[in-house]
Design an enzyme around this catalytic site. Structure first.
Site, PDB file in Angstrom:
ATOM      1  N   GLU A 298       0.882  -1.178   0.000  1.00  0.00           N
ATOM      2  CA  GLU A 298       0.000   0.000   0.000  1.00  0.00           C
ATOM      3  C   GLU A 298       0.909   1.215   0.000  1.00  0.00           C
ATOM      4  O   GLU A 298       1.685   1.401   0.941  1.00  0.00           O
ATOM      5  CB  GLU A 298      -0.881   0.023   1.250  1.00  0.00           C
ATOM      6  CG  GLU A 298      -1.727  -1.210   1.476  1.00  0.00           C
ATOM      7  CD  GLU A 298      -2.950  -1.266   0.573  1.00  0.00           C
ATOM      8  OE1 GLU A 298      -3.190  -0.310  -0.184  1.00  0.00           O
ATOM      9  OE2 GLU A 298      -3.662  -2.290   0.615  1.00  0.00           O
TER      10      GLU A 298
ATOM     11  N   CYS B 190      -2.064   9.250   3.777  1.00  0.00           N
ATOM     12  CA  CYS B 190      -1.925   8.829   2.377  1.00  0.00           C
ATOM     13  C   CYS B 190      -3.172   9.236   1.599  1.00  0.00           C
ATOM     14  O   CYS B 190      -3.133   9.492   0.411  1.00  0.00           O
ATOM     15  CB  CYS B 190      -1.731   7.329   2.309  1.00  0.00           C
ATOM     16  SG  CYS B 190      -2.902   6.455   3.327  1.00  0.00           S
TER      17      CYS B 190
HETATM   18  P1  NAD Z   1       8.450   4.757   4.263  1.00  0.00           P
HETATM   19  O1  NAD Z   1       8.339   4.031   2.984  1.00  0.00           O
HETATM   20  O2  NAD Z   1       9.591   5.659   4.439  1.00  0.00           O
HETATM   21  O3  NAD Z   1       8.552   3.695   5.439  1.00  0.00           O
HETATM   22  C1  NAD Z   1       7.601   2.665   5.618  1.00  0.00           C
HETATM   23  C2  NAD Z   1       8.257   1.515   6.357  1.00  0.00           C
HETATM   24  O4  NAD Z   1       9.179   0.903   5.508  1.00  0.00           O
HETATM   25  C3  NAD Z   1       9.009   1.938   7.583  1.00  0.00           C
HETATM   26  O5  NAD Z   1       8.828   0.988   8.593  1.00  0.00           O
HETATM   27  C4  NAD Z   1      10.441   1.939   7.105  1.00  0.00           C
HETATM   28  O6  NAD Z   1      11.378   1.745   8.138  1.00  0.00           O
HETATM   29  C5  NAD Z   1      10.414   0.769   6.169  1.00  0.00           C
HETATM   30  N1  NAD Z   1      11.514   0.743   5.186  1.00  0.00           N
HETATM   31  C6  NAD Z   1      12.225   1.784   4.695  1.00  0.00           C
HETATM   32  N2  NAD Z   1      13.138   1.345   3.833  1.00  0.00           N
HETATM   33  C7  NAD Z   1      12.995   0.012   3.735  1.00  0.00           C
HETATM   34  C8  NAD Z   1      13.645  -0.994   2.982  1.00  0.00           C
HETATM   35  N3  NAD Z   1      14.612  -0.714   2.145  1.00  0.00           N
HETATM   36  N4  NAD Z   1      13.210  -2.252   3.106  1.00  0.00           N
HETATM   37  C9  NAD Z   1      12.216  -2.546   3.928  1.00  0.00           C
HETATM   38  N5  NAD Z   1      11.583  -1.653   4.688  1.00  0.00           N
HETATM   39  C10 NAD Z   1      11.964  -0.374   4.583  1.00  0.00           C
HETATM   40  O7  NAD Z   1       7.070   5.476   4.503  1.00  0.00           O
HETATM   41  P2  NAD Z   1       6.604   6.403   5.720  1.00  0.00           P
HETATM   42  O8  NAD Z   1       7.322   7.709   5.622  1.00  0.00           O
HETATM   43  O9  NAD Z   1       6.678   5.657   7.013  1.00  0.00           O
HETATM   44  O10 NAD Z   1       5.059   6.606   5.389  1.00  0.00           O
HETATM   45  C11 NAD Z   1       4.611   7.561   4.522  1.00  0.00           C
HETATM   46  C12 NAD Z   1       4.266   6.959   3.184  1.00  0.00           C
HETATM   47  O11 NAD Z   1       3.364   5.885   3.356  1.00  0.00           O
HETATM   48  C13 NAD Z   1       3.562   7.911   2.265  1.00  0.00           C
HETATM   49  O12 NAD Z   1       4.054   7.760   0.958  1.00  0.00           O
HETATM   50  C14 NAD Z   1       2.107   7.469   2.352  1.00  0.00           C
HETATM   51  O13 NAD Z   1       1.349   7.818   1.237  1.00  0.00           O
HETATM   52  C15 NAD Z   1       2.262   6.019   2.481  1.00  0.00           C
HETATM   53  N6  NAD Z   1       1.078   5.418   3.083  1.00  0.00           N
HETATM   54  C16 NAD Z   1       0.244   4.698   2.283  1.00  0.00           C
HETATM   55  C17 NAD Z   1      -0.905   4.137   2.810  1.00  0.00           C
HETATM   56  C18 NAD Z   1      -1.855   3.329   1.971  1.00  0.00           C
HETATM   57  O14 NAD Z   1      -2.702   2.657   2.542  1.00  0.00           O
HETATM   58  N7  NAD Z   1      -1.743   3.339   0.672  1.00  0.00           N
HETATM   59  C19 NAD Z   1      -1.191   4.325   4.172  1.00  0.00           C
HETATM   60  C20 NAD Z   1      -0.298   5.058   4.944  1.00  0.00           C
HETATM   61  C21 NAD Z   1       0.839   5.587   4.401  1.00  0.00           C
END
Ligand code: NAD
Length: 942
Positions: A702, A736
């Site tokens: 997501e 999001c």
């Molecule tokens: P992010 O992608 O920076 O981090 C999400 C998670 O992924 C964190 O736990 C992070 O530590 C982990 N992560 C980072 N790099 C990784 C890697 N290389 N391998 C595995 N895991 C890794 O996102 P964020 O800043 O925490 O959240 C904001 C983003 O999430 C926005 O883009 C938002 O739109 C999206 N979001 C989407 C939804 C949806 O349902 N579509 C819901 C909430 C947030």
């Protein structure tokens, strides 16, 4: 106080004997339309919606088109059909004008004037008849400080105009919600502070003129504040005896409110006018409560309201001289009851009265006059367009099935009201019902929540890594409160790749039977519910969500647990397609160890959703929370582990680049459930594609969004402004689902931009734990800097209409003021990049086709919205807008589990839809089991 029923009936019959329709009324097409609407639910729906949209339509052709769309062939018969045919066969320029005139005439019946001069003429004729009046200004929804000032200015001018009337004849009615732009039932004291200076301005002038000032009672959420405001005014204007409030007999706490009010008046030795009404927001109150899974605050049987009206009438009369009652009704029995009480208690004439609504039940009004009473009329005025809300409410009342206005007066019995009568069916619950948001307008809910904030304020949590039954420690990271940079929320021990390997080694392939897992999930849901307030407080402290946003996060987490428990029971059982001699079973099996990688922006809800889905499926879950919100995750895991075996649920906080990557790459991981940014989501996809694996790894991804709201020419601008502000700036735009693009039709663009500016300016910024705060901090210092850079870009690309600075008195958190930029090119960076903060871009278009094409011209397809009241446009958007979740005529955030399965497609995700009926299947693989049970020709029993 009780009065003999014969006396009441006699008084009612006397009123009735004076009821006479006039010729003009029986021939009036408006009366006929209202009569017809009362009989036909479909016609009524069409009529209300048509009347609602009409003032927004600029050309006769559009009016005719709207009429045709609302009154399709099946919807109207009889009288409606005649009108429809007339419209059908006349040129649209003619029919459009006629329709507008028709609605204007209807509006004039209920609104005493569209401006003050016409109002004054009408007031003069009311006074000449010997009646009295209370004037109510209807207008646009007050969403900005400017609009609130204009409301007060209008009353200033009105009071000047009223100076020529006798003080007992003239009075005014005020809407408390119009006295400030941000009306927060969760923060009553600060809300009253905001309202107070404006209330005083009006009252000081009213005092000079000795006029009665009524404070109208609006909905349940405004009730508490309204009473408090009036009490404060009574204390501060200690010599003034001409304030008025309203008691609504349909409200379940009407008796308590009345008792408390009377006690207070007696204690303080004050006098108050009290208008007793049945209540005008019944449909709205009931629908809101049912939507939120709250107890319905109003009586659902009409007879009960009628009964309460009588009881309260007696009680108010008895409370004289502290109370001067006004019986406001058009029901002859109810009025007769009030009159009989007042007479029997020998109340002086000037200390009680009958009140009626201007333009409603005119025959009854005349009968009351004929019987020797001079009612005070509640007289609304204002421009047609903003006055529509009032008009629609009156039409609704006039056409309600149980309306007194429809009653055949000759057949009324005037018997005592039967509290069991007038029952309204509740809609059957359809699927999973949410636990609902907390109702912070309730004093108890509010004070318990405040207590939870106080209790948690200085608590620091130490979060070890949890691998099976081991609590491991290591390097630590500090989690801080984004509202106050110096406050530490917890210390988080960071997991390593060794912890990931050990957790995988300890994890079973699957765990628990379906029933057991469903039961455990419900246990977790219960545990979260029990600690709901504490978790809400923690979310504000660690994540910067304000009260309602933090509460909604917890609500969603609880809903996920209960919903997936139901879902696994539904799909987890065997499916049976047996034929003679052969059994065929289709079963779902757990896929195995699941990595849950969660974002910070819904720190509890999303993490719980993904984890509980994995657990419901029977998969062990290895949970890696976001670095910013690892304490909230820990609190969840701790509670969940009371129900789930340790080896099936591990807590692995740490950086994405190490712990996250290690999980994704691990061959034993069969499912990666990820919510986060597009960049990370895509990198996970690539890793999974290339990794060494036994089972093909399933991914639930997501990702981001660049969500648009389209505002069409027929939009209700009040609603659009409210919905856009909520969607764009709720949780500082860090959802999001947040709206970051508005695509508006040229014809409404200036008006929308101006009102958005005012409404956004009014938002209150503050630390997230302050109940009054609309906007808290952004999650981190680095985000604050990134958003400052994004603002710089936006400034260069468009026309800045608001760039709010942060107030000086804020603590040392990471605050970013909201920004609105107009006239952006659809392909500008500001309109294409996910900014994830309080920056809103506007672009102007000339048609719905262009709007849809601009809306779809981004890489994402997550949420979207449309404000329009044209059915054909709504249909077009439903078909063509590329979004996973489309919201029409409402804000675009806050999806409810089960009701609005959430998630997008294109670069927003794989369409897996969290909180939807198919979500769990991503965590399961299906297996078909066929067995030949025939033995030597004997087919056997399946
Ligand atoms: P992010 O992608 O920076 O981090 C999400 C998670 O992924 C964190 O736990 C992070 O530590 C982990 N992560 C980072 N790099 C990784 C890697 N290389 N391998 C595995 N895991 C890794 O996102 P964020 O800043 O925490 O959240 C904001 C983003 O999430 C926005 O883009 C938002 O739109 C999206 N979001 C989407 C939804 C949806 O349902 N579509 C819901 C909430 C947030």
């Amino acid at each position: 106080m009780k009065v003999p029923d014969e006396d009441v009936q006699e008084q009612a019959r006397e009123f009735a004997s004076n009821v006479r329709p006039t010729w003009s009324e029986s021939l009036n097409p408006i009366e006929k339309a209202l009569q017809y609407a009362a009989d036909s639910e479909q016609f009524k729906r069409g009529l209300l919606r048509f009347v609602d949209v009409l003032p927004a339509l600029s050309s006769p052709a559009r009016i005719t088109q709207a009429f045709r769309e609302y009154f399709d062939d099946e919807a109207v018969q009889g009288w409606g059909q005649t009108v429809r045919n007339a419209i059908q066969y006349s040129p649209s320029s003619v029919s459009g004008r006629l329709l507008r005139q028709g609605v204007k005439r209807t509006a004039r019946r209920f609104l005493a004037g569209f401006d003050r001069p016409s109002l004054l003429n009408e007031l003069q004729s009311i006074a000449d008849r010997g009646d009295r009046f209370s004037v109510d200004r209807v207008g646009e929804a007050v969403l900005s400080e400017g609009a609130s000032d204009r409301y007060v200015d209008e009353y200033d001018a009105l009071l000047d105009d009223l100076s020529g009337f006798d003080a007992d004849t003239a009075s005014i009615s005020l809407k408390p919600t119009a006295l400030c732009a941000r009306f927060h039932p969760r923060a009553p004291q600060t809300t009253i502070e905001r309202m107070y200076p404006r209330a005083c301005r009006i009252i000081e002038q009213a005092v000079e003129q000795h006029l009665i000032v009524y404070f109208d009672m609006e909905t349940d959420r405004t009730r508490g504040i309204t009473f408090e405001l009036v009490k404060r005014l009574l204390q501060d204007f200690s010599d003034y005896e001409r304030f008025g409030v309203v008691i609504q007999a349909y409200h379940r706490s009407c008796t308590r409110d009345t008792n408390e009010l009377i006690d207070w008046l007696e204690q303080h030795n004050r006098r108050l006018f009290v208008r007793l009404v049945k209540g005008a927001y019944w449909d709205e109150e009931r629908a809101r409560a049912l939507r939120n899974n709250w107890p319905v605050p109003v009586y659902e049987r009409k007879g009960k309201t009628d009964q309460m009206f009588e009881r309260l009438a007696g009680q108010l009369v008895q409370a004289h001289p502290h109370v001067r009652p006004a019986f406001a009704s058009h029901n002859l029995r109810s009025l007769a009851y009030g009159v009989t009480c007042a007479k029997q208690a020998d109340l002086p004439d000037r200390d009680w009265e009958i009140q009626m609504l201007y333009g409603m039940g005119n025959r009854i009004q005349r009968a009351v006059r004929e019987s020797g009473f001079h009612p005070r009329l509640y007289v609304p005025y204002g421009e047609l367009l903003p006055g529509m809300g009032y008009l629609v409410r009156r039409l609704l009342e006039n056409t309600a099935n149980q309306s007194f206005l429809q009653d055949d007066i000759d057949r009324q019995t005037y018997d005592k009201p039967d509290p069991e009568s007038g029952h309204v069916e509740r809609p059957e619950p359809n699927g999973y019902q949410t636990v609902g948001p907390a109702d912070f307008s309730r004093t108890k809910t509010r004070s318990r929540q405040q207590q939870a904030y106080d209790d948690r304020r200085d608590r620091r949590v130490e979060c070890p890594v949890l691998v099976g039954d081991e609590r491991r420690t290591g390097e630590t990271d500090t989690s801080i409160n984004p509202s106050r940079g110096s406050e530490v929320v917890g210390t988080v021990h960071q997991a390593t790749e060794i912890d990931v390997r050990d957790a995988l080694r300890k994890s079973p392939e699957r765990w628990g039977e379906v029933d057991e897992r469903a039961g455990m999930l419900r246990g977790i849901g219960n545990a979260l519910e029990a600690d709901r307030k504490e978790l809400t407080a923690l979310i504000s402290y660690e994540n910067g969500k304000n009260w309602p946003e933090a509460d909604a996060d917890v609500m969603e987490a609880i809903d996920f647990c209960y919903y997936y428990a139901d879902q696994i029971e539904r799909i987890g059982g065997e499916r049976n397609r047996d034929v003679p001699g052969e059994t065929n079973r289709h079963v779902y099996c757990p896929r195995g160890p699941t990595a849950v990688i969660a974002p910070w922006n819904f720190p509890l809800a999303i993490l719980t959703g993904m984890t509980s889905a994995a657990l419901a499926a029977g998969n062990p879950a290895l949970v890696k929370p976001s670095g910013e919100t690892s304490v909230i995750a820990y609190e969840f895991i701790k509670r969940a582990r009371r129900f789930v075996p340790d080896d099936a649920l591990h807590y692995l906080p740490g950086p994405g680049s190490t712990v996250g990557s290690a999980l994704v790459e691990a061959p034993e991981i069969n499912v990666v459930a990820f919510t986060g940014s597009r960049a990370v989501g895509q990198s996970i996809r690539r890793t999974v594609r290339d990794k060494n694996e036994t089972m093909m790894t399933e991914t639930v991804l997501e990702m981001g969004g660049k969500n648009a709201i389209i505002v069409g020419p027929s939009a209700d601008i009040d609603e659009a402004v409210e919905g856009i502000v909520e969607s764009a700036f709720g949780y500082q735009g860090q959802k999001c689902s947040a709206c970051s693009r508005v695509i508006v039709h040229e014809s409404r663009a200036d008006e929308l931009a101006e009102r958005l500016r005012g409404a956004t300016q009014a938002l209150i910024m503050g630390p997230a734990d302050d109940p009054d705060a609309d906007m808290g901090p952004v999650i981190a210092r680095s985000e604050q800097q990134r958003l400052r850079d994004a603002k710089q870009y936006a400034r260069e690309e468009g026309e800045v209409i608001l760039d709010q600075t942060t107030p000086g008195e804020l603590p040392d958190g990471h605050y970013v003021g909201p920004m609105i930029v107009d006239k952006l090119a659809p392909d500008s960076q500001t309109m294409q990049t996910e900014l994830f903060g309080p920056i809103l871009g506007l672009t102007r278009v000339e048609s719905i086709e262009e709007a849809l094409s601009v809306a779809n011209n981004v890489q994402y397809a997550l949420t979207g919205g449309l404000y329009s009241r044209m059915p054909s446009v709504i249909e077009q958007a439903k078909e063509q807008m590329e979004v996973g979740n489309l919201y029409v005529n409402r804000d675009i955030t806050g999806a409810v589990v089960g009701r609005q399965p959430f998630g997008g497609f294109k670069q927003s995700g794989r369409g897996t839809k969290a909180g939807g009926p198919d979500y769990l299947k991503n965590f399961l693989y299906p297996k078909t089991l066929t067995e030949n049970i025939t033995r030597k020709g004997y087919p056997g029993e399946a």
